[in-house]
Design an enzyme around this catalytic site. Structure first.
Site, PDB file in Angstrom:
ATOM      1  N   HIS A  20       0.837  -1.206   0.000  1.00  0.00           N
ATOM      2  CA  HIS A  20       0.000   0.000   0.000  1.00  0.00           C
ATOM      3  C   HIS A  20       0.871   1.254   0.000  1.00  0.00           C
ATOM      4  CE1 HIS A  20      -3.089  -2.705   2.220  1.00  0.00           C
ATOM      5  NE2 HIS A  20      -3.516  -2.556   0.981  1.00  0.00           N
ATOM      6  N   LYS A  44     -17.208  -7.118   5.915  1.00  0.00           N
ATOM      7  CA  LYS A  44     -15.934  -7.813   6.053  1.00  0.00           C
ATOM      8  C   LYS A  44     -15.561  -7.912   7.521  1.00  0.00           C
ATOM      9  CE  LYS A  44     -13.184  -6.845   1.927  1.00  0.00           C
ATOM     10  NZ  LYS A  44     -11.940  -6.219   1.503  1.00  0.00           N
ATOM     11  N   ARG A  93      -1.603  -5.883  -8.590  1.00  0.00           N
ATOM     12  CA  ARG A  93      -0.442  -6.728  -8.314  1.00  0.00           C
ATOM     13  C   ARG A  93      -0.237  -7.775  -9.390  1.00  0.00           C
ATOM     14  NH1 ARG A  93      -2.862  -7.770  -2.547  1.00  0.00           N
ATOM     15  NH2 ARG A  93      -4.637  -7.261  -3.875  1.00  0.00           N
ATOM     16  N   SER A 131      -2.749  -7.764   2.705  1.00  0.00           N
ATOM     17  CA  SER A 131      -3.029  -7.673   4.146  1.00  0.00           C
ATOM     18  C   SER A 131      -3.383  -9.053   4.691  1.00  0.00           C
ATOM     19  CB  SER A 131      -4.190  -6.707   4.398  1.00  0.00           C
ATOM     20  OG  SER A 131      -3.857  -5.417   3.973  1.00  0.00           O
TER      21      SER A 131
HETATM   22  P1  ADP Z   1      -9.884  -3.576  -0.584  1.00  0.00           P
HETATM   23  O1  ADP Z   1     -10.608  -4.258   0.506  1.00  0.00           O
HETATM   24  O2  ADP Z   1     -10.554  -2.327  -1.083  1.00  0.00           O
HETATM   25  O3  ADP Z   1      -9.390  -4.446  -1.713  1.00  0.00           O
HETATM   26  P2  ADP Z   1      -7.143  -3.458   0.332  1.00  0.00           P
HETATM   27  O4  ADP Z   1      -6.680  -2.723   1.527  1.00  0.00           O
HETATM   28  O5  ADP Z   1      -6.985  -4.924   0.339  1.00  0.00           O
HETATM   29  O6  ADP Z   1      -8.631  -2.984   0.190  1.00  0.00           O
HETATM   30  O7  ADP Z   1      -6.441  -2.897  -0.975  1.00  0.00           O
HETATM   31  C1  ADP Z   1      -6.595  -1.575  -1.387  1.00  0.00           C
HETATM   32  C2  ADP Z   1      -5.964  -1.412  -2.751  1.00  0.00           C
HETATM   33  O8  ADP Z   1      -4.564  -1.635  -2.643  1.00  0.00           O
HETATM   34  C3  ADP Z   1      -6.457  -2.394  -3.819  1.00  0.00           C
HETATM   35  O9  ADP Z   1      -6.456  -1.729  -5.067  1.00  0.00           O
HETATM   36  C4  ADP Z   1      -5.405  -3.466  -3.823  1.00  0.00           C
HETATM   37  O10 ADP Z   1      -5.322  -4.108  -5.091  1.00  0.00           O
HETATM   38  C5  ADP Z   1      -4.156  -2.637  -3.554  1.00  0.00           C
HETATM   39  N1  ADP Z   1      -3.100  -3.426  -2.947  1.00  0.00           N
HETATM   40  C6  ADP Z   1      -3.157  -4.258  -1.900  1.00  0.00           C
HETATM   41  N2  ADP Z   1      -1.952  -4.828  -1.642  1.00  0.00           N
HETATM   42  C7  ADP Z   1      -1.102  -4.328  -2.578  1.00  0.00           C
HETATM   43  C8  ADP Z   1       0.279  -4.530  -2.883  1.00  0.00           C
HETATM   44  N3  ADP Z   1       1.039  -5.398  -2.215  1.00  0.00           N
HETATM   45  N4  ADP Z   1       0.805  -3.854  -3.921  1.00  0.00           N
HETATM   46  C9  ADP Z   1       0.035  -3.011  -4.637  1.00  0.00           C
HETATM   47  N5  ADP Z   1      -1.268  -2.774  -4.424  1.00  0.00           N
HETATM   48  C10 ADP Z   1      -1.836  -3.416  -3.410  1.00  0.00           C
END
Ligand code: ADP
Length: 162
Positions: A20, A44, A93, A131
């Protein structure tokens, strides 16, 4: 052309990871202002409360001047109208992210034609990182220090008695 574009990076960030942070750093170099909008998504099950996620994110981005942390509930399309923005940042990703992200982007545009979703790719070091992966590794006793910002590592350990 709007020269004061504010971009919004929405997500649950449960917890924020270095993936992130990589996306946030990239977005902050492109847009004059980036708002990280943390979702309170009741569907969630989250490990961290909304307040904890906001606090961890604030600590993690405190050195980046043009980044702010906010939270919202309800539709992203409505939140964007409230803060007068039309740019959504999302991270991509791998191909596996694509279908869901594509659907979301088109749904948001259907709700409001002005919304543009910009996809950024992280450093390849973080393409495997999520995450949920961090929570799984930590739960199994693995070392997750390198995957999350320091502020997150400290809070994570306290919360889970690690
Ligand atoms: P959501 O529940 O909205 O998917 P996340 O916190 O899991 O929320 O992810 C938010 C955004 O960050 C999404 O677009 C996800 O694809 C991106 N994201 C999550 N992990 C990574 C990472 N390791 N590298 C790049 N982008 C990421």
């Amino acid at each position: 052309m709007n020269t004061k574009i504010t971009a919004v990076y929405p997500g649950s960030f449960d917890p924020p990871t270095k993936g992130h942070l990589d996306i946030i750093a990239r977005a902050s170099k492109i847009f004059p202002k980036v708002i990280i909008a943390i979702t309170e998504n009741y569907n969630k099950h989250h490990m961290f409360s909304l307040q904890e996620r906001v606090d961890m994110m604030k600590e993690s981005v405190s050195s980046i001047k043009n980044v702010e942390v906010d939270s919202f509930s309800g539709l992203l399309a409505d939140y964007l109208i409230n803060i007068d923005s039309f740019i959504v940042i999302r991270g991509l990703r791998a191909l596996s992210d694509f279908e869901y992200e594509f659907q979301m982007a088109l749904m948001n545009r259907t709700l409001n034609q002005k919304i543009e979703t910009i996809f950024l790719m992280p450093d390849q070091l973080y393409t495997f990182l999520s995450s949920s992966m961090v929570k799984e590794i930590a739960g199994l006793g693995g070392d997750f220090k390198n995957f999350v910002p320091d502020a997150v590592y400290k809070r994570f350990k306290i919360k889970n008695n690690l």
